[in-house]
Design a protein around this motif. Structure first.
Motif, PDB file in Angstrom:
ATOM      1  N   VAL A 319      14.700   5.908  -6.046  1.00 14.13           N
ATOM      2  CA  VAL A 319      14.986   7.301  -5.703  1.00 14.13           C
ATOM      3  C   VAL A 319      14.536   7.537  -4.273  1.00 14.13           C
ATOM      4  O   VAL A 319      13.603   6.902  -3.780  1.00 14.13           O
ATOM      5  CB  VAL A 319      14.260   8.288  -6.652  1.00 14.13           C
ATOM      6  N   LYS A 320      15.213   8.426  -3.593  1.00 12.38           N
ATOM      7  CA  LYS A 320      14.865   8.740  -2.214  1.00 12.38           C
ATOM      8  C   LYS A 320      13.669   9.686  -2.196  1.00 12.38           C
ATOM      9  O   LYS A 320      13.691  10.744  -2.837  1.00 12.38           O
ATOM     10  CB  LYS A 320      16.051   9.373  -1.499  1.00 12.38           C
ATOM     11  N   VAL A 321      12.624   9.316  -1.489  1.00 10.43           N
ATOM     12  CA  VAL A 321      11.438  10.158  -1.376  1.00 10.43           C
ATOM     13  C   VAL A 321      11.078  10.306   0.099  1.00 10.43           C
ATOM     14  O   VAL A 321      11.409   9.447   0.918  1.00 10.43           O
ATOM     15  CB  VAL A 321      10.235   9.574  -2.148  1.00 10.43           C
ATOM     16  N   HIS A 322      10.413  11.392   0.411  1.00  9.96           N
ATOM     17  CA  HIS A 322       9.931  11.610   1.784  1.00  9.96           C
ATOM     18  C   HIS A 322       8.426  11.386   1.783  1.00  9.96           C
ATOM     19  O   HIS A 322       7.666  12.229   1.315  1.00  9.96           O
ATOM     20  CB  HIS A 322      10.258  13.023   2.263  1.00  9.96           C
ATOM     21  N   ALA A 323       8.016  10.240   2.273  1.00  9.51           N
ATOM     22  CA  ALA A 323       6.596   9.878   2.236  1.00  9.51           C
ATOM     23  C   ALA A 323       6.225   9.060   3.472  1.00  9.51           C
ATOM     24  O   ALA A 323       5.926   7.868   3.370  1.00  9.51           O
ATOM     25  CB  ALA A 323       6.289   9.100   0.970  1.00  9.51           C
ATOM     26  N   PRO A 324       6.262   9.682   4.659  1.00 10.73           N
ATOM     27  CA  PRO A 324       5.890   8.944   5.872  1.00 10.73           C
ATOM     28  C   PRO A 324       4.475   8.387   5.749  1.00 10.73           C
ATOM     29  O   PRO A 324       3.520   9.139   5.541  1.00 10.73           O
ATOM     30  CB  PRO A 324       6.022   9.975   6.989  1.00 10.73           C
ATOM     31  N   GLN A 325       4.353   7.079   5.878  1.00 12.72           N
ATOM     32  CA  GLN A 325       3.093   6.414   5.560  1.00 12.72           C
ATOM     33  C   GLN A 325       1.965   6.746   6.527  1.00 12.72           C
ATOM     34  O   GLN A 325       0.786   6.664   6.169  1.00 12.72           O
ATOM     35  CB  GLN A 325       3.319   4.906   5.502  1.00 12.72           C
ATOM     36  N   HIS A 326       2.285   7.145   7.733  1.00 16.32           N
ATOM     37  CA  HIS A 326       1.217   7.482   8.692  1.00 16.32           C
ATOM     38  C   HIS A 326       0.523   8.789   8.339  1.00 16.32           C
ATOM     39  O   HIS A 326      -0.479   9.143   8.976  1.00 16.32           O
ATOM     40  CB  HIS A 326       1.782   7.554  10.120  1.00 16.32           C
ATOM     41  N   THR A 327       1.029   9.508   7.324  1.00 16.36           N
ATOM     42  CA  THR A 327       0.351  10.735   6.887  1.00 16.36           C
ATOM     43  C   THR A 327      -0.660  10.460   5.785  1.00 16.36           C
ATOM     44  O   THR A 327      -1.318  11.386   5.315  1.00 16.36           O
ATOM     45  CB  THR A 327       1.373  11.780   6.381  1.00 16.36           C
ATOM     46  N   HIS A 328      -0.801   9.198   5.361  1.00 18.27           N
ATOM     47  CA  HIS A 328      -1.742   8.812   4.304  1.00 18.27           C
ATOM     48  C   HIS A 328      -2.997   8.195   4.927  1.00 18.27           C
ATOM     49  O   HIS A 328      -2.893   7.414   5.873  1.00 18.27           O
ATOM     50  CB  HIS A 328      -1.104   7.799   3.362  1.00 18.27           C
ATOM     51  N   PRO A 329      -4.174   8.459   4.398  1.00 14.25           N
ATOM     52  CA  PRO A 329      -5.408   7.897   4.985  1.00 14.25           C
ATOM     53  C   PRO A 329      -5.493   6.369   4.920  1.00 14.25           C
ATOM     54  O   PRO A 329      -5.964   5.723   5.868  1.00 14.25           O
ATOM     55  CB  PRO A 329      -6.523   8.548   4.161  1.00 14.25           C
ATOM     56  N   HIS A 330      -5.121   5.762   3.787  1.00 14.12           N
ATOM     57  CA  HIS A 330      -5.143   4.294   3.646  1.00 14.12           C
ATOM     58  C   HIS A 330      -6.465   3.673   4.105  1.00 14.12           C
ATOM     59  O   HIS A 330      -6.492   2.781   4.958  1.00 14.12           O
ATOM     60  CB  HIS A 330      -4.012   3.657   4.464  1.00 14.12           C
ATOM     61  N   PRO A 331      -7.607   4.085   3.573  1.00 15.56           N
ATOM     62  CA  PRO A 331      -8.895   3.596   4.085  1.00 15.56           C
ATOM     63  C   PRO A 331      -9.059   2.093   3.879  1.00 15.56           C
ATOM     64  O   PRO A 331      -8.592   1.528   2.888  1.00 15.56           O
ATOM     65  CB  PRO A 331      -9.918   4.384   3.265  1.00 15.56           C
ATOM     66  N   ARG A 332      -9.745   1.461   4.836  1.00 13.80           N
ATOM     67  CA  ARG A 332      -9.969   0.012   4.803  1.00 13.80           C
ATOM     68  C   ARG A 332     -11.353  -0.302   5.349  1.00 13.80           C
ATOM     69  O   ARG A 332     -11.746   0.194   6.398  1.00 13.80           O
ATOM     70  CB  ARG A 332      -8.912  -0.688   5.661  1.00 13.80           C
ATOM     71  N   PHE A 333     -12.124  -1.135   4.626  1.00  9.12           N
ATOM     72  CA  PHE A 333     -13.441  -1.557   5.085  1.00  9.12           C
ATOM     73  C   PHE A 333     -13.338  -2.484   6.298  1.00  9.12           C
ATOM     74  O   PHE A 333     -12.373  -3.260   6.420  1.00  9.12           O
ATOM     75  CB  PHE A 333     -14.175  -2.338   3.988  1.00  9.12           C
ATOM     76  N   SER A 334     -14.356  -2.457   7.144  1.00  9.37           N
ATOM     77  CA  SER A 334     -14.529  -3.485   8.164  1.00  9.37           C
ATOM     78  C   SER A 334     -15.038  -4.752   7.483  1.00  9.37           C
ATOM     79  O   SER A 334     -15.585  -4.699   6.370  1.00  9.37           O
ATOM     80  CB  SER A 334     -15.525  -3.018   9.226  1.00  9.37           C
ATOM     81  N   PRO A 335     -14.875  -5.920   8.125  1.00 15.59           N
ATOM     82  CA  PRO A 335     -15.330  -7.170   7.496  1.00 15.59           C
ATOM     83  C   PRO A 335     -16.810  -7.178   7.132  1.00 15.59           C
ATOM     84  O   PRO A 335     -17.198  -7.815   6.153  1.00 15.59           O
ATOM     85  CB  PRO A 335     -15.015  -8.220   8.568  1.00 15.59           C
ATOM     86  N   ASP A 336     -17.644  -6.476   7.909  1.00  7.83           N
ATOM     87  CA  ASP A 336     -19.075  -6.450   7.599  1.00  7.83           C
ATOM     88  C   ASP A 336     -19.437  -5.366   6.590  1.00  7.83           C
ATOM     89  O   ASP A 336     -20.605  -5.232   6.206  1.00  7.83           O
ATOM     90  CB  ASP A 336     -19.901  -6.294   8.872  1.00  7.83           C
ATOM     91  N   GLY A 337     -18.457  -4.584   6.144  1.00  7.19           N
ATOM     92  CA  GLY A 337     -18.690  -3.561   5.135  1.00  7.19           C
ATOM     93  C   GLY A 337     -19.427  -2.339   5.620  1.00  7.19           C
ATOM     94  O   GLY A 337     -19.780  -1.463   4.824  1.00  7.19           O
ATOM     95  N   ARG A 338     -19.632  -2.226   6.922  1.00  7.36           N
ATOM     96  CA  ARG A 338     -20.419  -1.111   7.446  1.00  7.36           C
ATOM     97  C   ARG A 338     -19.573   0.079   7.898  1.00  7.36           C
ATOM     98  O   ARG A 338     -20.082   1.172   8.085  1.00  7.36           O
ATOM     99  CB  ARG A 338     -21.286  -1.587   8.615  1.00  7.36           C
TER     100      ARG A 338
END
Length: 368
Positions: A319-338
């Motif tokens: 189905v067609k949805v409007h969901a521009p991905q740059h509007t989502h936080p998408h959190p990601r840890f740094s390799p050192d976890g800090r």
């Protein structure tokens, strides 16, 4: 080979809770980091990787050190902005541009072409899932897996970055969000159709389903490997978050909290995740089940995608949805976890932020 310097835009950001935050970009154009299951740093954290539209099209940038000038690495007219992925050793950043698979050196902006893909389509239509065009790189950095839409099928290409050879090793109806297992360079997770999501394959194309929906309204999404465990974490939207053992098939739920995009740290001990419908902000979860999620920060991102508020919409096909991905936080840890990197368009345009998750003030209740 632009390797152009742009003046640093780094500045502290005060969210009113006492958390230690830094805004990395401020230019009035779209910015985002790679994706929630893709590293934004190399293992040594010698640079932070980001995508910026400031030149009129998405291009690869790095921040070589916190607060340093931003360095533009590419000037590609057809860069697939969600295909970008760095090698752990920091030597290369891989990406798709047009019908080519390429890599750029973060040290000098040198670009190499590794593969030519024989497809005009390249990606499925839309904004979500396989349409994003994410790619996967093995932990050793030798193998780069790239799904390519070609007519009625998706072809999974494997690029050997040492020999600079490429071949199709699997064909399937849909291949989305590929991820090499961090503990096995011969095991790749990928998403099949929305109604039949969770699959793994080896580099020889021996694919197998590792999870089957319990009923037609179950919405399985946002799969990611759990480092150190060889298990797959997944969202059962909006009912909670679980874990699959690909070998035994055992499935267990870890929390009934409505995790949206969840990414584990490098040890597999903790999860950082965002939320939606309602947006409760970023949370930290111990994956041993010892405590409920801890609120960290409200990104105030618009998190577009109204379909997330409704029941599973894909039973009768795409189905067609409007969901521009740059509007989502998408959190990601740094390799050192800090630290945690995330995106927010709270200012009106999508910008990149960094949150210190080791600050003694993090974890205090967020203000409403």
């Amino acid at each position: 080979m632009p390797y152009t310097h742009h003046r640093s835009e780094s500045a502290p950001f005060n969210d009113g809770t006492g958390a230690t935050l830094r805004q990395i970009t401020q230019h009035g154009s779209i910015h985002h980091h790679p994706f929630f299951f893709v590293d934004a740093w190399d293992a040594a954290m010698s640079f932070l990787l980001l995508i910026s539209h400031r030149t009129g099209s998405p291009q690869i940038f790095i921040e070589p050190a916190p607060g340093a000038d931003l360095v533009q690495l590419t000037e590609e007219p057809a860069l697939a902005e969600w295909s970008v992925i760095p090698s752990r050793d920091g030597d290369w950043i891989y990406f798709v541009a047009g019908q080519e698979g390429k890599r750029v050196s973060p040290r000098d902006g040198r670009v190499e072409v590794l593969a030519h893909f024989d497809s005009r389509e390249m990606r499925e239509a839309g904004m979500v899932g396989a349409a994003m065009g994410t790619t996967a790189l093995s932990a050793c950095g030798r193998y780069w897996a790239v799904p390519v839409k070609s007519g009625a099928v998706s072809r999974f290409w494997l690029v050997d970055t040492e020999t600079q050879s490429a071949e199709v090793f699997l064909e399937a109806p849909t291949i989305g969000h590929p991820q090499f297992c961090p503990d096995d360079d011969n095991l790749i997770l990928y998403a099949g159709p929305m109604t039949d999501r969770v699959w793994v394959t080896d580099r020889q194309g021996n694919a197998r389903r590792i999870f089957e929906r319990a009923h037609e309204m179950q919405w399985i999404t946002h799969e990611v490997w759990r480092p150190g465990h060889r298990t797959v974490l997944f969202v059962d939207w909006p009912n909670g978050f679980g874990e699959i053992d690909p070998e035994s098939g055992e499935v267990r739920m870890l929390t009934d909290f409505p995790v949206w995009h969840g990414a584990p740290d490098a040890t597999g001990a903790h999860l950082i995740f965002d939320t939606n419908f309602p947006d409760r902000g970023l949370h930290l979860l111990s994956l041993d089940g010892s405590a409920p999620p801890t609120p960290l920060h409200r990104p105030e991102a618009s998190s577009q995608g109204a379909h997330w508020a409704d029941p599973f919409p894909y039973n009768n096909g795409p189905v067609k949805v409007h969901a521009p991905q740059h509007t989502h936080p998408h959190p990601r840890f740094s390799p050192d976890g800090r630290k945690v990197v995330f995106t927010s368009d709270r200012s009106g345009t999508a910008q990149i932020y960094e949150l210190d998750v080791k600050s003694e003030k993090v974890g205090h209740p967020m203000r409403d």
